[in-house]
Structures are given as C-alpha cells and as structure tokens.
Scaffold this motif. Structure first.
Motif, PDB file in Angstrom:
ATOM      1  N   LYS A   9      23.851 -30.652  -7.774  1.00  0.00           N
ATOM      2  CA  LYS A   9      24.716 -31.821  -7.844  1.00  0.00           C
ATOM      3  C   LYS A   9      26.006 -31.425  -8.542  1.00  0.00           C
ATOM      4  CE  LYS A   9      20.898 -35.045  -8.025  1.00  0.00           C
ATOM      5  NZ  LYS A   9      19.720 -34.813  -8.809  1.00  0.00           N
ATOM      6  N   LEU A  10      27.042 -32.208  -8.279  1.00  0.00           N
ATOM      7  CA  LEU A  10      28.365 -31.923  -8.836  1.00  0.00           C
ATOM      8  C   LEU A  10      28.955 -33.193  -9.430  1.00  0.00           C
ATOM      9  CD1 LEU A  10      30.937 -30.129  -9.157  1.00  0.00           C
ATOM     10  CD2 LEU A  10      31.511 -30.746  -6.787  1.00  0.00           C
ATOM     11  N   ALA A  11      29.496 -33.072 -10.637  1.00  0.00           N
ATOM     12  CA  ALA A  11      30.230 -34.169 -11.284  1.00  0.00           C
ATOM     13  C   ALA A  11      31.678 -33.720 -11.462  1.00  0.00           C
ATOM     14  CB  ALA A  11      29.610 -34.516 -12.630  1.00  0.00           C
ATOM     15  N   ILE A  12      32.591 -34.491 -10.885  1.00  0.00           N
ATOM     16  CA  ILE A  12      34.016 -34.165 -10.936  1.00  0.00           C
ATOM     17  C   ILE A  12      34.729 -35.210 -11.789  1.00  0.00           C
ATOM     18  CG2 ILE A  12      36.138 -33.863  -9.605  1.00  0.00           C
ATOM     19  CD1 ILE A  12      34.397 -33.123  -7.189  1.00  0.00           C
ATOM     20  N   PHE A  13      35.621 -34.732 -12.646  1.00  0.00           N
ATOM     21  CA  PHE A  13      36.349 -35.609 -13.558  1.00  0.00           C
ATOM     22  C   PHE A  13      37.847 -35.416 -13.399  1.00  0.00           C
ATOM     23  CE2 PHE A  13      32.217 -34.725 -15.211  1.00  0.00           C
ATOM     24  CZ  PHE A  13      31.774 -35.933 -15.720  1.00  0.00           C
ATOM     25  N   ASP A  14      38.569 -36.527 -13.396  1.00  0.00           N
ATOM     26  CA  ASP A  14      40.028 -36.507 -13.422  1.00  0.00           C
ATOM     27  C   ASP A  14      40.474 -36.323 -14.876  1.00  0.00           C
ATOM     28  OD1 ASP A  14      42.777 -37.080 -12.575  1.00  0.00           O
ATOM     29  OD2 ASP A  14      42.487 -39.024 -13.541  1.00  0.00           O
ATOM     30  N   LEU A  15      41.687 -35.866 -15.073  1.00  0.00           N
ATOM     31  CA  LEU A  15      42.193 -35.607 -16.426  1.00  0.00           C
ATOM     32  C   LEU A  15      42.926 -36.817 -17.002  1.00  0.00           C
ATOM     33  CD1 LEU A  15      42.553 -33.232 -18.551  1.00  0.00           C
ATOM     34  CD2 LEU A  15      44.815 -32.949 -17.543  1.00  0.00           C
ATOM     35  N   ASP A  16      44.132 -37.065 -16.493  1.00  0.00           N
ATOM     36  CA  ASP A  16      45.001 -38.107 -17.036  1.00  0.00           C
ATOM     37  C   ASP A  16      44.484 -39.495 -16.688  1.00  0.00           C
ATOM     38  OD1 ASP A  16      47.160 -36.489 -18.217  1.00  0.00           O
ATOM     39  OD2 ASP A  16      47.548 -35.880 -16.159  1.00  0.00           O
ATOM     40  N   GLY A  17      44.255 -40.303 -17.707  1.00  0.00           N
ATOM     41  CA  GLY A  17      43.801 -41.667 -17.507  1.00  0.00           C
ATOM     42  C   GLY A  17      42.290 -41.803 -17.445  1.00  0.00           C
ATOM     43  N   THR A  18      41.595 -40.696 -17.241  1.00  0.00           N
ATOM     44  CA  THR A  18      40.134 -40.717 -17.162  1.00  0.00           C
ATOM     45  C   THR A  18      39.546 -40.058 -18.401  1.00  0.00           C
ATOM     46  OG1 THR A  18      40.207 -40.673 -14.742  1.00  0.00           O
ATOM     47  CG2 THR A  18      38.129 -40.034 -15.775  1.00  0.00           C
ATOM     48  N   LEU A  19      39.775 -38.759 -18.548  1.00  0.00           N
ATOM     49  CA  LEU A  19      39.287 -38.034 -19.728  1.00  0.00           C
ATOM     50  C   LEU A  19      40.189 -38.233 -20.942  1.00  0.00           C
ATOM     51  CD1 LEU A  19      38.214 -34.700 -18.034  1.00  0.00           C
ATOM     52  CD2 LEU A  19      36.701 -36.412 -19.041  1.00  0.00           C
ATOM     53  N   PHE A  20      41.469 -38.426 -20.674  1.00  0.00           N
ATOM     54  CA  PHE A  20      42.441 -38.604 -21.759  1.00  0.00           C
ATOM     55  C   PHE A  20      43.446 -39.678 -21.374  1.00  0.00           C
ATOM     56  CE2 PHE A  20      41.111 -34.171 -21.983  1.00  0.00           C
ATOM     57  CZ  PHE A  20      40.795 -34.020 -23.323  1.00  0.00           C
ATOM     58  N   ASP A  21      43.813 -40.493 -22.352  1.00  0.00           N
ATOM     59  CA  ASP A  21      44.957 -41.374 -22.173  1.00  0.00           C
ATOM     60  C   ASP A  21      46.168 -40.550 -22.579  1.00  0.00           C
ATOM     61  OD1 ASP A  21      47.004 -43.217 -22.244  1.00  0.00           O
ATOM     62  OD2 ASP A  21      45.861 -44.737 -23.322  1.00  0.00           O
ATOM     63  N   THR A  22      46.945 -40.137 -21.592  1.00  0.00           N
ATOM     64  CA  THR A  22      48.099 -39.267 -21.840  1.00  0.00           C
ATOM     65  C   THR A  22      49.420 -39.971 -21.521  1.00  0.00           C
ATOM     66  OG1 THR A  22      47.828 -38.348 -19.627  1.00  0.00           O
ATOM     67  CG2 THR A  22      46.851 -37.105 -21.463  1.00  0.00           C
ATOM     68  N   ARG A  23      49.375 -41.288 -21.397  1.00  0.00           N
ATOM     69  CA  ARG A  23      50.616 -42.012 -21.085  1.00  0.00           C
ATOM     70  C   ARG A  23      51.730 -41.675 -22.059  1.00  0.00           C
ATOM     71  NH1 ARG A  23      48.235 -47.873 -20.522  1.00  0.00           N
ATOM     72  NH2 ARG A  23      47.076 -46.838 -22.139  1.00  0.00           N
ATOM     73  N   ARG A  24      51.433 -41.748 -23.349  1.00  0.00           N
ATOM     74  CA  ARG A  24      52.469 -41.494 -24.369  1.00  0.00           C
ATOM     75  C   ARG A  24      52.933 -40.033 -24.338  1.00  0.00           C
ATOM     76  NH1 ARG A  24      55.330 -45.409 -26.737  1.00  0.00           N
ATOM     77  NH2 ARG A  24      54.097 -47.285 -26.903  1.00  0.00           N
ATOM     78  N   VAL A  25      52.016 -39.119 -24.078  1.00  0.00           N
ATOM     79  CA  VAL A  25      52.387 -37.701 -24.012  1.00  0.00           C
ATOM     80  C   VAL A  25      53.361 -37.478 -22.861  1.00  0.00           C
ATOM     81  CG1 VAL A  25      51.539 -35.327 -23.795  1.00  0.00           C
ATOM     82  CG2 VAL A  25      50.115 -37.055 -24.904  1.00  0.00           C
ATOM     83  N   ASN A  26      52.976 -37.955 -21.677  1.00  0.00           N
ATOM     84  CA  ASN A  26      53.831 -37.775 -20.504  1.00  0.00           C
ATOM     85  C   ASN A  26      55.152 -38.520 -20.645  1.00  0.00           C
ATOM     86  OD1 ASN A  26      52.338 -36.057 -18.617  1.00  0.00           O
ATOM     87  ND2 ASN A  26      50.817 -37.662 -18.687  1.00  0.00           N
ATOM     88  N   TYR A  27      55.085 -39.735 -21.155  1.00  0.00           N
ATOM     89  CA  TYR A  27      56.310 -40.519 -21.368  1.00  0.00           C
ATOM     90  C   TYR A  27      57.261 -39.780 -22.314  1.00  0.00           C
ATOM     91  CZ  TYR A  27      59.376 -43.831 -23.691  1.00  0.00           C
ATOM     92  OH  TYR A  27      60.477 -44.426 -24.251  1.00  0.00           O
TER      93      TYR A  27
END
Length: 194
Positions: A9-27
């Motif tokens: 089985k495989l579990a796939i994870f997104d980075l931005d918004g899923t594993l980390f709230d990076t809004r402020r970093v990217n902004y």
C-alpha cells in the motif's frame, strides 16, 4: 524473531497546506522578492488568490503590466526560492498528520508529492526535523505537469508498482484532490493544524 511487513500500500502526502501551513512563509518570501520590483503584495489577496497555486498561474496577474514581465516573473520566483529559508519560522507543522505517517510506516510506503521546489521542500523538512519521514520525495522539478494533472501521484504509484485502489492521498487543495481522484486513489482532505 523479527516480523517483516510486506508493503503493498502507498500513502501520499502533499506538502503546502497539508503537512505544513506555509502561507506566511510563501507570502513573506514572495513579498520580499516582489518588493524589489516595486510591487507590494497584500496578504489577504495572496491567501485567497495565490496560495497553493503554481507561480506561473498567479505571478502574471501580479506582474503582467511590467515591461519584460515573463523574464521578471522567473526572476521573482528564483528570488522567492532564495528567500524562503529566511521565513521558515512562520510555518506551522501538522503534527497530527505526522503522527499518522509514523503509524502507517510498517504497512504503507510513504511518499511526499508536491509542486514546491526541491530546494524549498528540503529546507522545510530539515527545519522541522522531518526529512526522514518519507520513503520517496517527488517535487516540482520531477514532473512535467503540475496538479491538477496526476503525474506526480502516478509517478509515486509506478515507483512502487502500486495501483490506485491501494493508494491513499492526503491533500488540501482542489487541484490536488482532483489529481488524486483522477489516479483512482482514496483521498483524505486535510484541514486545520490543531
């Protein structure tokens, strides 16, 4: 006697918004880069119109009136990647989801699939000490087509020879959810960082 688990089985994870709230970093990183071109970036606009989207989708709207805008867009994106690490302290880790990753590791391969650059992905994972949580990383440079195209998810599935029926995907954005659904995976929508 050691118990050996066969992972099918495989579990796939997104980075931005899923594993980390990076809004402020990217902004903050985009804001610093755009300021060098005389453009002020509004946080509310960024959160609503830009966050979670590929830079080629939103920077033309912000910079389209500039002379030689296409070259300047690439320069802003390059500078954003350079400035990203300056603002990592503004990111928030989704620790409940990382707890789940650790719980799944014995029976699932774990992959991170993101449109973020490899450089920024590595910096973020290292900053939070999460660089060893995944068996496979697929970043923006590893695919030709970005989400909502399922290419990144399909690459992870092909790497392990695992079908969509045996794949779960954790996503937060509409484009990521659409990409996961297209490859036949079960999708879990991540909301909040409590």
């Amino acid at each position: 006697m050691e118990v050996v688990f066969i992972k099918d089985k495989l579990a796939i994870f997104d980075l931005d918004g899923t594993l980390f709230d990076t809004r402020r970093v990217n902004y903050s990183a985009y804001g610093k880069a755009l300021k060098e071109f005389g453009i002020r970036l509004d946080y509310d606009f960024f959160s609503a119109e830009c966050n979670g989207r590929h830079y080629k989708d939103f920077l033309p709207r912000i910079m389209g009136n500039l002379t030689d805008a296409e070259a300047k867009i690439e320069e802003v994106h390059k500078r954003k990647k350079e400035y990203y690490s300056l603002f990592l302290c503004e990111a928030v880790s989704n620790e409940r989801l990382f707890d789940l990753i650790r719980a799944l590791r014995d029976t699932y391969h774990t992959a991170l699939v993101t449109t973020a650059s490899g450089k920024n992905c590595d910096e973020l994972l290292r900053y939070f000490g999460k660089e060893k949580e995944f068996d496979l990383l697929i970043t923006g440079e590893d695919v030709q087509k970005k989400k909502p195209d399922p290419e990144g998810f399909l690459k992870a599935m092909q790497y392990y020879g695992i079908s969509g029926e045996n794949t779960i995907v954790f996503e937060d954005s509409a484009v990521g959810i659409a990409a996961a659904e297209e490859c036949g995976a079960t999708v879990f929508v991540a909301r909040g960082f409590a």
